[in-house]
Motif scaffolding. Structure first.
Motif, short mmCIF file in Angstrom:
data_model
loop_
_atom_site.label_atom_id
_atom_site.label_comp_id
_atom_site.label_asym_id
_atom_site.label_seq_id
_atom_site.Cartn_x
_atom_site.Cartn_y
_atom_site.Cartn_z
N TYR A 75 57.33 -58.06 -23.33
CA TYR A 75 55.91 -58.21 -22.97
C TYR A 75 55.57 -59.69 -22.88
CZ TYR A 75 50.90 -57.36 -22.89
OH TYR A 75 49.58 -57.30 -22.51
N ASP A 79 50.62 -63.16 -19.33
CA ASP A 79 50.46 -62.36 -18.11
C ASP A 79 49.93 -60.97 -18.40
OD1 ASP A 79 51.49 -64.43 -16.55
OD2 ASP A 79 53.55 -63.74 -16.87
N ALA A 80 49.92 -60.58 -19.68
CA ALA A 80 49.48 -59.26 -20.10
C ALA A 80 50.21 -58.16 -19.34
CB ALA A 80 47.96 -59.11 -19.97
N ARG A 81 51.54 -58.31 -19.27
CA ARG A 81 52.35 -57.29 -18.60
C ARG A 81 53.79 -57.36 -19.11
NH1 ARG A 81 53.38 -59.79 -12.55
NH2 ARG A 81 54.50 -61.61 -13.28
N HIS A 82 54.48 -56.24 -18.92
CA HIS A 82 55.89 -56.17 -19.29
C HIS A 82 56.75 -56.73 -18.17
CE1 HIS A 82 54.43 -53.15 -22.22
NE2 HIS A 82 55.44 -53.64 -22.94
N HIS A 83 57.94 -57.18 -18.55
CA HIS A 83 58.95 -57.61 -17.59
C HIS A 83 60.32 -57.26 -18.17
CE1 HIS A 83 58.75 -61.05 -20.38
NE2 HIS A 83 60.04 -61.23 -20.08
N LEU A 117 58.78 -52.29 -13.47
CA LEU A 117 58.52 -53.69 -13.77
C LEU A 117 58.66 -54.52 -12.50
CD1 LEU A 117 60.62 -53.80 -17.04
CD2 LEU A 117 58.17 -53.39 -16.81
N ASP A 118 57.85 -55.57 -12.38
CA ASP A 118 57.85 -56.31 -11.12
C ASP A 118 58.56 -57.66 -11.17
OD1 ASP A 118 56.02 -57.86 -12.51
OD2 ASP A 118 54.34 -57.41 -11.17
#
Length: 157
Positions: A75, A79-83, A117-118
Motif C-alpha cells: 500500500y 497515493d492511497a492505493r495498492h501496488h 493493480l495499476d
C-alpha cells in the motif's frame, strides 16, 4: 516475442532450486548470507492459502529454473492505493541476455493486472548498471531514494 511458456508461478517442489537462486542473488549483490533454514521459513509463507507473496520462475529451453521474480501487494500511503512491489528479480548469469528478464517483467505486469493493480514498484542497487539499463529499456522510471533497514530489538522487561 511470446514468453508465456517460459514463466510460471513457483510450486512447492521448486523450493530447493528457488533457495539456490536466492543464495546466488545474495552473493551477486554482495549481501550478508541468509539463514540456513531459509527454505523452511520461506515455504510456509509462499505457499500458504492466504499468501500475499508471489514468485514467478523463468525457465530456460533446457527446462531449468534460471531465474525468479518475487512480489507482494503493498500500500502506497501518499497515493492511497495498492501496488505490486517486486522485491527481487534475478537471473542466473548463464541465462541473461536471452529474453528471460523481459519475460519475467511481462509476467510481473500481468500479475499486477490480474490483482487489479495499476503499477509495479521495485528498487535495484545503484551500482547494478546492467539492471538499470534493462529497466530503462523497458520504459520504467527511476526514483532517487535510499533504502534503509532498522533492526528492531526485542522489548526488555
Amino acid at each position: 516475442m511470446e514468453h508465456t511458456s517460459v514463466v510460471r508461478p513457483a510450486r512447492p517442489e521448486d523450493l530447493p532450486r528457488l533457495v539456490e537462486l536466492i543464495h546466488e542473488h545474495v552473493a551477486y549483490e554482495k549481501s550478508a548470507p541468509r539463514p540456513p533454514d531459509l527454505a523452511d521459513r520461506l515455504g510456509p509463507q509462499l505457499f500458504a492459502e492466504d499468501s500475499r507473496l508471489w514468485v514467478l520462475l523463468a525457465w530456460t529451453p533446457a527446462v531449468e529454473v534460471a531465474g525468479y521474480a518475487a512480489c507482494s501487494r503493498e500500500y502506497a500511503f501518499w497515493d492511497a492505493r495498492h501496488h505490486l512491489h517486486m522485491d527481487c528479480l534475478y537471473l542466473a548469469e548463464h541465462a541473461r541476455g536471452h529474453g528471460l528478464g523481459a519475460a519475467l517483467m511481462e509476467a510481473v505486469a500481468a500479475l499486477a493486472r490480474d490483482l487489479g493493480l495499476d503499477h509495479v514498484e521495485w528498487q535495484t542497487p545503484d551500482w547494478n548498471e546492467g539492471a538499470i539499463r534493462f529497466y530503462d529499456r523497458l520504459g520504467a522510471t527511476g526514483m532517487p531514494k535510499r533504502r534503509y533497514a532498522l533492526p528492531v530489538r526485542p522489548a526488555t522487561g
